[in-house]
Design an enzyme around this catalytic site. Sequence first.
Site, PDB file in Angstrom:
ATOM      1  N   GLY A 193       0.985  -1.172  -0.086  1.00 28.21           N
ATOM      2  CA  GLY A 193      -0.143  -0.122   0.010  1.00 28.21           C
ATOM      3  C   GLY A 193       0.810   1.339   0.102  1.00 28.21           C
ATOM      4  O   GLY A 193       2.016   1.143  -0.136  1.00 28.21           O
TER       5      GLY A 193
ATOM      6  N   LYS B 175      -9.176   9.614  11.853  1.00 28.38           N
ATOM      7  CA  LYS B 175     -10.739   8.962  11.644  1.00 28.38           C
ATOM      8  C   LYS B 175     -11.108   8.181  12.956  1.00 28.38           C
ATOM      9  O   LYS B 175     -12.309   7.893  13.277  1.00 28.38           O
ATOM     10  CB  LYS B 175     -11.025   8.498  10.342  1.00 28.38           C
ATOM     11  CG  LYS B 175     -10.757   9.476   9.228  1.00 28.38           C
ATOM     12  CD  LYS B 175     -11.072   8.720   8.035  1.00 28.38           C
ATOM     13  CE  LYS B 175     -11.058   9.467   7.009  1.00 28.38           C
ATOM     14  NZ  LYS B 175      -9.687  10.423   6.752  1.00 28.38           N
TER      15      LYS B 175
ATOM     16  N   VAL C  61      -7.397  12.619  -2.032  1.00 31.57           N
ATOM     17  CA  VAL C  61      -8.373  13.627  -2.783  1.00 31.57           C
ATOM     18  C   VAL C  61      -7.600  14.185  -3.894  1.00 31.57           C
ATOM     19  O   VAL C  61      -7.988  14.663  -4.943  1.00 31.57           O
ATOM     20  CB  VAL C  61      -8.907  14.617  -1.718  1.00 31.57           C
ATOM     21  CG1 VAL C  61      -7.943  15.542  -1.237  1.00 31.57           C
ATOM     22  CG2 VAL C  61      -9.842  15.599  -2.573  1.00 31.57           C
TER      23      VAL C  61
END
Length: 641
Positions: free
Chosen positions: A312, A430, A477
Amino acid sequence: MYDSLRKKIFGGDNVVSLSDVRYLPRWIILIIDIIILVVSLFLSTYIIEKITQREFIYDDKSLVFLSIIVINALFMYVFKTYAGIIRHSTFTDLFKLLTSCFCTMVTVATINIFYFWFTGGKFILTPYLILYFIISFMGLFLFRLYVKEFFHIVREYRRSTLKKRILVLGIDEQSIAIARAILDNPSLPYHVVGFLTQRTDSKRASLLGKPILSKEKIEKHSKEELLVDGVIIIKEMMSKDEMNSWVNLFLEKDFNIFKAPSVQKLRDSDLGGSIRNLQIEDLLNRKPIKIESEDVRSRHFNKTILVTGGAGSIGSEIVRQVAQFNPSLIVVLDQAETPLYDIELEMREKFPHITFKFVLADVSNKHRIEPLFQTYNFSMVYHAAAYKHVPLVEENPHEGIIVNVLGSRIIATLSSKYNVNRFVMVSTDKAVNPTNVMGASKRAAELFVQSLQNVEGNKTKFITTRFGNVLGSNGSVIPYFKKQIEAGGPVTITHPDIVRYFMTIPEACELVLQAGTMGHGGEIFVFDMGEPVKILDLARRMIKLSGFEPNIDIKIIYTGLRPGEKLYEELLSDDAKTLPTHNEKIMISKDPSMAFSEIESMINLVTRAAVKRDKVEVVRILKTIVPEFRSNNSIYEILDK
């Protein structure tokens, strides 16, 4: 050449570019040279006559002149002085001219001697001959020099009209060095037209023959009035606030913004590739964490390291950084086949001296994972494997529990069982006051990992790192916005007021490595991430940096908050306290913890519900484990009532 010119003239196009004139024929060059010789001969005669106040003393003046011109032309033919392309003249061509003129002078002088022996008179006086030699050589030389310079000026002018006209920000040594390197490299698509500074005392000064403009002048004039296309900046020479101030001005004036490397990183061979368009990541970067390299090196040198989620964004960067410290073995584990293969190819090419083992496996499969701990005596475990996309995990909470909670439990438990020295878990902001299943599952994993620290007989130091959004990571994003801008828009934002913290992938991984070095066990490390960034401002800047105007060239539309998404992310829970560390950018969060027996029983319950694919029961138990978990814009909001 003649066919090309004929087609241009008689084919309706009356514009003949100098680039169409490849070179003049040799006979034309020879004729021009002879004309220069004739002029030189008459000029030398005129000068001598003016100085001596006497006219040419020989009766047959034309015969003498003709003889000298013929002899000189003969030597020019012998030495082929007319054969070279004038605009590419070199020292060799200059030497040929000098030789032909010198041989002419020697030959005429020899004729003079024989003429004197036979007639008792002179063919031509020596002063005439010497002056002719000097003037003719200078005339031939200057003709070639002026042609060469003329073509150089024309070529540079044509190049400058095709290049981007740029200013260099700064008047320090670094800026001057970059400007000089650009000016000395004609192949670059940039033409330096001046320098730019904040100072106001340099209005009449110049550098490298280029004017120095003030910030005030840029503010008062448009780029069309200034005849400027863009600006080159050296990012390392400015603070974040200075850079933002300048960039805001440049974007307002619609300048193209380019970044150049510092002089220390500059190499002429790759200067063209080093000058690039300024990216939004450059504006969000902060000064990286200062790593105590020796401490980190000693933790990894000649050690066996396991990195889960190693294919990742975060995991692969951890692998890259750890490989620099020469461990004896790095085991890279991931369930994604293609990314794992990609990182294998990269690592074997970049670090051929390091031993790697690439394992295709799921962290939730204990029977697949435990043999790795039995086979390899891991010193460090970096646990970066997780499901992280909020909407997907919100839709599939059972899958999020299997990987994020059960997978973390298996890796952490095995680390304790096999006496791994340090276990470092990668968590997220988060997990703080979560409003979605993903964040709550990471918080549950944090609680379990923390609880293991105090289990009797445990020798492993369990450490957690928590940070915000990572620039350039998969699904983040900024790459998403870039694709939308490249496609012509629109750029989609969930809410005009949404804000996020950002950090770079190297920064995030430096935090992980630093935490693994400085942690004593049981801590949750958080990073001072600076000021949060408004996503709407981020999108507008990215559109402007791409050369477009927001809501004119590229539309911005709002799609509404996604399930589980909140406007503001937090790094610390409301009742958490922070403790400083010796690194001012890293703090320890003293979040509430749970006893091992309590969290283990709750993990068993939520795991059984996940295996049964009972989504509502999974979320209900998760809310019991993480009482601050309040669903937002989600079907699970009903459970909060």
